[in-house]
Structures are given as structure tokens and as C-alpha cells.
Design a protein around this motif. Structure first.
Motif, PDB file in Angstrom:
ATOM      1  N   LYS A 105      -0.213  16.416   1.233  1.00  0.00           N
ATOM      2  CA  LYS A 105       0.683  17.583   1.211  1.00  0.00           C
ATOM      3  C   LYS A 105       1.166  17.744  -0.214  1.00  0.00           C
ATOM      4  CE  LYS A 105       4.054  20.480   2.603  1.00  0.00           C
ATOM      5  NZ  LYS A 105       4.377  21.199   1.396  1.00  0.00           N
ATOM      6  N   ILE A 106       1.027  18.943  -0.756  1.00  0.00           N
ATOM      7  CA  ILE A 106       1.400  19.188  -2.146  1.00  0.00           C
ATOM      8  C   ILE A 106       2.326  20.393  -2.228  1.00  0.00           C
ATOM      9  CG2 ILE A 106       0.570  19.712  -4.472  1.00  0.00           C
ATOM     10  CD1 ILE A 106      -2.187  18.580  -3.511  1.00  0.00           C
ATOM     11  N   ASN A 107       3.409  20.225  -2.974  1.00  0.00           N
ATOM     12  CA  ASN A 107       4.284  21.336  -3.324  1.00  0.00           C
ATOM     13  C   ASN A 107       4.120  21.582  -4.822  1.00  0.00           C
ATOM     14  OD1 ASN A 107       6.051  19.827  -0.996  1.00  0.00           O
ATOM     15  ND2 ASN A 107       6.146  22.043  -0.880  1.00  0.00           N
ATOM     16  N   TYR A 108       3.640  22.767  -5.161  1.00  0.00           N
ATOM     17  CA  TYR A 108       3.523  23.156  -6.567  1.00  0.00           C
ATOM     18  C   TYR A 108       4.843  23.804  -6.966  1.00  0.00           C
ATOM     19  CZ  TYR A 108      -1.428  22.415  -5.735  1.00  0.00           C
ATOM     20  OH  TYR A 108      -2.632  21.861  -5.414  1.00  0.00           O
ATOM     21  N   VAL A 109       5.475  23.284  -8.011  1.00  0.00           N
ATOM     22  CA  VAL A 109       6.814  23.766  -8.360  1.00  0.00           C
ATOM     23  C   VAL A 109       6.902  24.329  -9.775  1.00  0.00           C
ATOM     24  CG1 VAL A 109       7.954  22.260  -6.694  1.00  0.00           C
ATOM     25  CG2 VAL A 109       7.597  21.446  -9.027  1.00  0.00           C
ATOM     26  N   GLY A 110       5.852  24.215 -10.569  1.00  0.00           N
ATOM     27  CA  GLY A 110       5.870  24.746 -11.927  1.00  0.00           C
ATOM     28  C   GLY A 110       4.462  24.839 -12.474  1.00  0.00           C
ATOM     29  N   PRO A 111       4.278  25.657 -13.511  1.00  0.00           N
ATOM     30  CA  PRO A 111       2.941  25.823 -14.082  1.00  0.00           C
ATOM     31  C   PRO A 111       2.489  24.595 -14.857  1.00  0.00           C
ATOM     32  CG  PRO A 111       4.544  27.037 -15.385  1.00  0.00           C
ATOM     33  CD  PRO A 111       5.282  26.489 -14.197  1.00  0.00           C
ATOM     34  N   GLY A 112       1.207  24.286 -14.745  1.00  0.00           N
ATOM     35  CA  GLY A 112       0.608  23.172 -15.480  1.00  0.00           C
ATOM     36  C   GLY A 112       0.240  23.622 -16.877  1.00  0.00           C
ATOM     37  N   ILE A 113       1.214  23.566 -17.777  1.00  0.00           N
ATOM     38  CA  ILE A 113       0.998  23.973 -19.168  1.00  0.00           C
ATOM     39  C   ILE A 113       1.265  22.784 -20.083  1.00  0.00           C
ATOM     40  CG2 ILE A 113       1.497  26.415 -18.767  1.00  0.00           C
ATOM     41  CD1 ILE A 113       4.331  25.902 -19.841  1.00  0.00           C
ATOM     42  N   GLY A 114       0.985  22.954 -21.352  1.00  0.00           N
ATOM     43  CA  GLY A 114       1.220  21.882 -22.309  1.00  0.00           C
ATOM     44  C   GLY A 114      -0.071  21.159 -22.636  1.00  0.00           C
ATOM     45  N   GLU A 115       0.061  20.044 -23.328  1.00  0.00           N
ATOM     46  CA  GLU A 115      -1.092  19.289 -23.811  1.00  0.00           C
ATOM     47  C   GLU A 115      -1.700  18.348 -22.772  1.00  0.00           C
ATOM     48  OE1 GLU A 115      -2.502  19.665 -26.936  1.00  0.00           O
ATOM     49  OE2 GLU A 115      -1.128  21.387 -26.985  1.00  0.00           O
ATOM     50  N   LYS A 116      -0.873  17.838 -21.846  1.00  0.00           N
ATOM     51  CA  LYS A 116      -1.371  16.861 -20.872  1.00  0.00           C
ATOM     52  C   LYS A 116      -0.589  16.946 -19.578  1.00  0.00           C
ATOM     53  CE  LYS A 116       1.667  13.282 -22.588  1.00  0.00           C
ATOM     54  NZ  LYS A 116       1.867  11.986 -23.161  1.00  0.00           N
ATOM     55  N   LEU A 117      -1.164  16.374 -18.538  1.00  0.00           N
ATOM     56  CA  LEU A 117      -0.514  16.247 -17.235  1.00  0.00           C
ATOM     57  C   LEU A 117      -0.528  14.768 -16.869  1.00  0.00           C
ATOM     58  CD1 LEU A 117      -2.239  19.189 -15.332  1.00  0.00           C
ATOM     59  CD2 LEU A 117       0.016  19.191 -16.408  1.00  0.00           C
ATOM     60  N   THR A 118       0.608  14.273 -16.384  1.00  0.00           N
ATOM     61  CA  THR A 118       0.714  12.871 -15.993  1.00  0.00           C
ATOM     62  C   THR A 118       1.185  12.778 -14.561  1.00  0.00           C
ATOM     63  OG1 THR A 118       1.216  12.171 -18.242  1.00  0.00           O
ATOM     64  CG2 THR A 118       1.858  10.663 -16.488  1.00  0.00           C
ATOM     65  N   CYS A 119       0.487  11.962 -13.774  1.00  0.00           N
ATOM     66  CA  CYS A 119       0.881  11.714 -12.391  1.00  0.00           C
ATOM     67  C   CYS A 119       1.454  10.312 -12.281  1.00  0.00           C
ATOM     68  CB  CYS A 119      -0.313  11.859 -11.448  1.00  0.00           C
ATOM     69  SG  CYS A 119       0.146  11.609  -9.715  1.00  0.00           S
ATOM     70  N   ASP A 120       2.643  10.222 -11.705  1.00  0.00           N
ATOM     71  CA  ASP A 120       3.271   8.942 -11.389  1.00  0.00           C
ATOM     72  C   ASP A 120       3.197   8.763  -9.878  1.00  0.00           C
ATOM     73  OD1 ASP A 120       3.957   8.686 -14.078  1.00  0.00           O
ATOM     74  OD2 ASP A 120       5.918   9.609 -13.791  1.00  0.00           O
ATOM     75  N   ALA A 121       2.554   7.698  -9.438  1.00  0.00           N
ATOM     76  CA  ALA A 121       2.361   7.445  -8.006  1.00  0.00           C
ATOM     77  C   ALA A 121       3.101   6.182  -7.595  1.00  0.00           C
ATOM     78  CB  ALA A 121       0.874   7.308  -7.693  1.00  0.00           C
ATOM     79  N   SER A 122       3.669   6.218  -6.397  1.00  0.00           N
ATOM     80  CA  SER A 122       4.351   5.049  -5.846  1.00  0.00           C
ATOM     81  C   SER A 122       4.062   4.954  -4.352  1.00  0.00           C
ATOM     82  CB  SER A 122       5.861   5.142  -6.090  1.00  0.00           C
ATOM     83  OG  SER A 122       6.392   6.305  -5.472  1.00  0.00           O
ATOM     84  N   ILE A 123       4.357   3.785  -3.796  1.00  0.00           N
ATOM     85  CA  ILE A 123       4.099   3.554  -2.370  1.00  0.00           C
ATOM     86  C   ILE A 123       5.386   3.756  -1.587  1.00  0.00           C
ATOM     87  CG2 ILE A 123       3.491   1.799  -0.653  1.00  0.00           C
ATOM     88  CD1 ILE A 123       1.502   0.697  -2.668  1.00  0.00           C
ATOM     89  N   ILE A 124       5.280   4.529  -0.523  1.00  0.00           N
ATOM     90  CA  ILE A 124       6.405   4.738   0.393  1.00  0.00           C
ATOM     91  C   ILE A 124       6.335   3.734   1.541  1.00  0.00           C
ATOM     92  CG2 ILE A 124       7.440   6.363   2.025  1.00  0.00           C
ATOM     93  CD1 ILE A 124       6.427   8.632   0.221  1.00  0.00           C
ATOM     94  N   HIS A 125       5.099   3.476   2.020  1.00  0.00           N
ATOM     95  CA  HIS A 125       4.909   2.570   3.163  1.00  0.00           C
ATOM     96  C   HIS A 125       3.524   1.944   3.078  1.00  0.00           C
ATOM     97  CE1 HIS A 125       4.672   1.123   7.311  1.00  0.00           C
ATOM     98  NE2 HIS A 125       3.502   1.721   7.393  1.00  0.00           N
ATOM     99  N   LYS A 126       3.457   0.655   3.346  1.00  0.00           N
ATOM    100  CA  LYS A 126       2.162  -0.028   3.429  1.00  0.00           C
ATOM    101  C   LYS A 126       2.113  -0.760   4.756  1.00  0.00           C
ATOM    102  CE  LYS A 126      -0.802  -3.458   1.229  1.00  0.00           C
ATOM    103  NZ  LYS A 126      -0.772  -4.584   2.135  1.00  0.00           N
TER     104      LYS A 126
END
Length: 164
Positions: free
Chosen positions: A108-129
Motif C-alpha cells: 500500500k503506497i500513499n504518494y504525498v509529494g513530487p519526486g524531484i531533486g537529485e536523488k530519492l532515498t527509501c528508509d525501511a523498517s520492520i513493523i512485525h516479524k
């Protein structure tokens, strides 16, 4: 048509931007061939990443190059989704023993702003294992720190398939 002929044909009428895109794609393929990236997709996206073992987080960055931009000159939503899925999925696999893997079952993805600039970084974490499912959260930021997208995803734990 042979590859060299295709390249020559492409370059005959190529603009400077066309040439930059071709160079970017070829560098990406070489990244995979030289094992800088583990997959062709990671190579083509010029992805760099690291796993923070202490915090159990995964961080993946891609340049916001012409090849990933839509007609509005912002990162294509599908590429943003791929970045989220790749980072969260890689994190899920990192926390499993080597005989197991994880595949996406829902995202499920919520897009909240335009992907502009020099780079895009994704920070991922675990909610449940759990024993069958891992649930992760991912956030994509542009280089000015503004949020582009927020996601949650579930990954089904499966036995790792080995190549013969």
C-alpha cells in the motif's frame, strides 16, 4: 539487428540528453556485470544501499535521473513503488536465516509529494516479524528531506530457491 548496429542507429540522431541516458543505462548494466549490484534492476537504477543491523533498518538510494522520470519531469510513481518494494523486501530477507526468503504479498503506497531533486532515498523498517509474514514500513524522501511516499507492505516467508 546486432547490438552495435542498434547503438549506432540510436546515436545517429541522438541529442545530448539521449546520449546521457544511453550512458546511464550502459553504466547500470556494467554495475550488474561487475557485481556492484545484485540484479539488473538495481544496476539500471544505480541503487546504493546499506543495512543498519543495530536498528534493523535498510536504506536504499537511487539518483533521480532522466530515465526514471515521467513526462512531468518527476520520478515516475512506478519507480517510487519499485524503490519501496525493493528496500522493504531486501530488509525482510536480511532478517531471515539464509535458507528462507520473502516475497511481496501486499503493498500500500500513499504518494504525498513530487519526486524531484537529485536523488530519492527509501528508509525501511520492520513493523512485525512472524513465522509466516513480515510487515514493513517504507518512506521515500527527496534530497531536501521532504517526504515523497509512505508505504506498508507484507512479505510472505518462503524457502529460498537455489539455482541448479
Amino acid at each position: 539487428m546486432k547490438i552495435q548496429e542498434q547503438v549506432d542507429q540510436y546515436l545517429q540522431n541522438a541529442t545530448e540528453k539521449d546520449q546521457e541516458v544511453l550512458e546511464f543505462v550502459l553504466e547500470g548494466l556494467l554495475n550488474k556485470q561487475n557485481q556492484i549490484n545484485r540484479s539488473y534492476l538495481g544496476g539500471l537504477l544505480h541503487e546504493t544501499s546499506y543495512f543498519n543491523e543495530e536498528e534493523l533498518t535498510f536504506h536504499m538510494t537511487i539518483p533521480n535521473s532522466s530515465i526514471i522520470q515521467n513526462a512531468l519531469n518527476i520520478a515516475h510513481g512506478g519507480i517510487t513503488a519499485t524503490l519501496l518494494d525493493s528496500a522493504m523486501g531486501t530488509l525482510a530477507i536480511h532478517v531471515l536465516p539464509s535458507h528462507l526468503a520473502a516475497v511481496t504479498t501486499e503493498i500500500k503506497i500513499n504518494y504525498v509529494g513530487p519526486g524531484i531533486g537529485e536523488k530519492l532515498t527509501c528508509d525501511a523498517s520492520i513493523i512485525h516479524k512472524g513465522s509466516k509474514i513480515i510487515v514493513c514500513e517504507g518512506k521515500v524522501y527527496r534530497d531536501d528531506g521532504k517526504l515523497v511516499a509512505h508505504s506498508t507492505a507484507s512479505f510472505f516467508i518462503i524457502p529460498r530457491v537455489t539455482k541448479d
